[in-house]
Design a protein around this motif. Structure first.
Motif, short mmCIF file in Angstrom:
data_model
loop_
_atom_site.label_atom_id
_atom_site.label_comp_id
_atom_site.label_asym_id
_atom_site.label_seq_id
_atom_site.Cartn_x
_atom_site.Cartn_y
_atom_site.Cartn_z
N HIS A 39 -0.62 -3.61 -8.61
CA HIS A 39 -1.77 -2.75 -8.93
C HIS A 39 -2.42 -3.15 -10.26
CE1 HIS A 39 0.09 -0.23 -5.81
NE2 HIS A 39 -1.16 0.14 -5.59
N GLU A 40 -2.14 -4.39 -10.70
CA GLU A 40 -2.73 -4.99 -11.90
C GLU A 40 -2.44 -4.19 -13.17
OE1 GLU A 40 -6.79 -6.09 -11.23
OE2 GLU A 40 -6.29 -7.15 -9.39
N ILE A 41 -1.31 -3.51 -13.19
CA ILE A 41 -0.81 -2.91 -14.43
C ILE A 41 0.19 -3.91 -14.98
CG2 ILE A 41 0.45 -0.95 -15.43
CD1 ILE A 41 -0.67 0.73 -13.09
N ASN A 42 -0.26 -4.75 -15.91
CA ASN A 42 0.55 -5.89 -16.32
C ASN A 42 0.92 -5.93 -17.80
OD1 ASN A 42 -1.99 -6.43 -17.22
ND2 ASN A 42 -2.29 -8.26 -15.99
N ARG A 43 0.58 -4.91 -18.54
CA ARG A 43 0.95 -4.86 -19.96
C ARG A 43 2.10 -3.87 -20.13
NH1 ARG A 43 -4.07 -4.43 -23.72
NH2 ARG A 43 -2.48 -5.12 -25.17
N GLU A 46 1.39 -0.17 -20.97
CA GLU A 46 0.74 0.49 -19.84
C GLU A 46 1.76 0.81 -18.73
OE1 GLU A 46 -3.26 -0.35 -17.14
OE2 GLU A 46 -2.30 -2.01 -18.16
N MET A 47 2.73 -0.10 -18.56
CA MET A 47 3.77 0.13 -17.56
C MET A 47 4.60 1.36 -17.92
SD MET A 47 5.22 -3.69 -16.82
CE MET A 47 4.25 -4.94 -16.02
N VAL A 48 5.02 1.44 -19.19
CA VAL A 48 5.84 2.56 -19.63
C VAL A 48 5.08 3.88 -19.47
CG1 VAL A 48 6.95 3.62 -21.65
CG2 VAL A 48 7.28 1.19 -21.18
N ARG A 49 3.80 3.87 -19.80
CA ARG A 49 3.00 5.09 -19.68
C ARG A 49 2.75 5.49 -18.22
NH1 ARG A 49 0.47 2.49 -23.98
NH2 ARG A 49 -1.15 1.61 -22.64
N SER A 50 2.82 4.53 -17.31
CA SER A 50 2.51 4.78 -15.91
C SER A 50 3.69 5.32 -15.10
CB SER A 50 2.02 3.49 -15.24
OG SER A 50 0.84 3.04 -15.85
N VAL A 51 4.91 5.18 -15.60
CA VAL A 51 6.09 5.54 -14.82
C VAL A 51 6.96 6.51 -15.60
CG1 VAL A 51 8.14 4.68 -13.64
CG2 VAL A 51 6.07 3.28 -13.70
N PRO A 82 -1.29 -8.20 -31.36
CA PRO A 82 -0.73 -9.06 -30.31
C PRO A 82 -0.84 -8.40 -28.93
CG PRO A 82 0.92 -8.55 -31.99
CD PRO A 82 -0.31 -7.80 -32.34
N ARG A 83 -1.03 -9.24 -27.92
CA ARG A 83 -1.15 -8.75 -26.55
C ARG A 83 -0.28 -9.62 -25.64
NH1 ARG A 83 -5.71 -9.59 -22.32
NH2 ARG A 83 -6.43 -11.14 -23.80
N VAL A 84 0.48 -8.95 -24.77
CA VAL A 84 1.35 -9.64 -23.82
C VAL A 84 1.07 -9.09 -22.43
CG1 VAL A 84 3.75 -10.03 -23.11
CG2 VAL A 84 3.17 -10.03 -25.52
N GLU A 85 0.99 -9.97 -21.46
CA GLU A 85 0.80 -9.56 -20.07
C GLU A 85 1.80 -10.32 -19.20
OE1 GLU A 85 -3.24 -10.29 -18.92
OE2 GLU A 85 -4.01 -8.64 -20.16
N TYR A 86 2.15 -9.71 -18.08
CA TYR A 86 3.06 -10.32 -17.11
C TYR A 86 2.34 -10.48 -15.79
CZ TYR A 86 6.83 -9.57 -20.38
OH TYR A 86 7.63 -9.63 -21.50
N ARG A 87 2.68 -11.58 -15.09
CA ARG A 87 2.09 -11.88 -13.79
C ARG A 87 3.16 -12.47 -12.89
NH1 ARG A 87 -2.11 -15.27 -16.76
NH2 ARG A 87 -3.38 -13.65 -17.68
N PHE A 88 2.94 -12.37 -11.58
CA PHE A 88 3.83 -13.03 -10.64
C PHE A 88 3.64 -14.53 -10.72
CE2 PHE A 88 3.46 -8.94 -8.25
CZ PHE A 88 4.80 -8.63 -8.24
#
Length: 112
Positions: A39-43, A46-51, A82-88
């Protein structure tokens, strides 16, 4: 064919991939992380806030394991702040497709 000839030999699970699946599926948050990435929540923030119930420490451990196995990749941007993102990864997309098929199989079993 002789009576003593064996057509098949005993087969065991591939060691590396079996260990990977055990580690990933044993982590109760990995499947949730995959859902977030779809669902393109990759930071991470943002992940912690979403779950609900997901902590930064647990998320970082989960992300590290998935990165080590090559399922996801980490992208750090040279920015302030700093900004970090994760992707498949390509492999990760294939791996998640297999998990999706397992979920479909389970739903079929549940319907019976």
């Amino acid at each position: 064919m002789k009576n003593n000839e064996k057509l098949f030999s005993r087969r065991s699970a591939p060691e590396r991939s079996a260990r990977m699946v055990e580690t990933i599926c044993g982590c109760k948050w990995s499947l949730t992380v995959y859902q977030l990435l779809k669902h393109e929540i990759n930071r991470p923030g943002e992940m912690v806030r979403s779950v609900e119930g997901l902590t930064t420490k647990v998320l970082n451990n989960c992300l590290r394991h998935n990165t080590e196995y090559g399922i996801i990749e980490r992208h750090a941007f040279n920015e302030v702040p700093p900004r970090v993102e994760y992707r498949f990864t390509d492999f990760g997309r294939k791996f998640v497709a297999i998990l999706d098929q397992l979920e479909e199989l389970q739903q079929g079993l549940d319907d019976d």
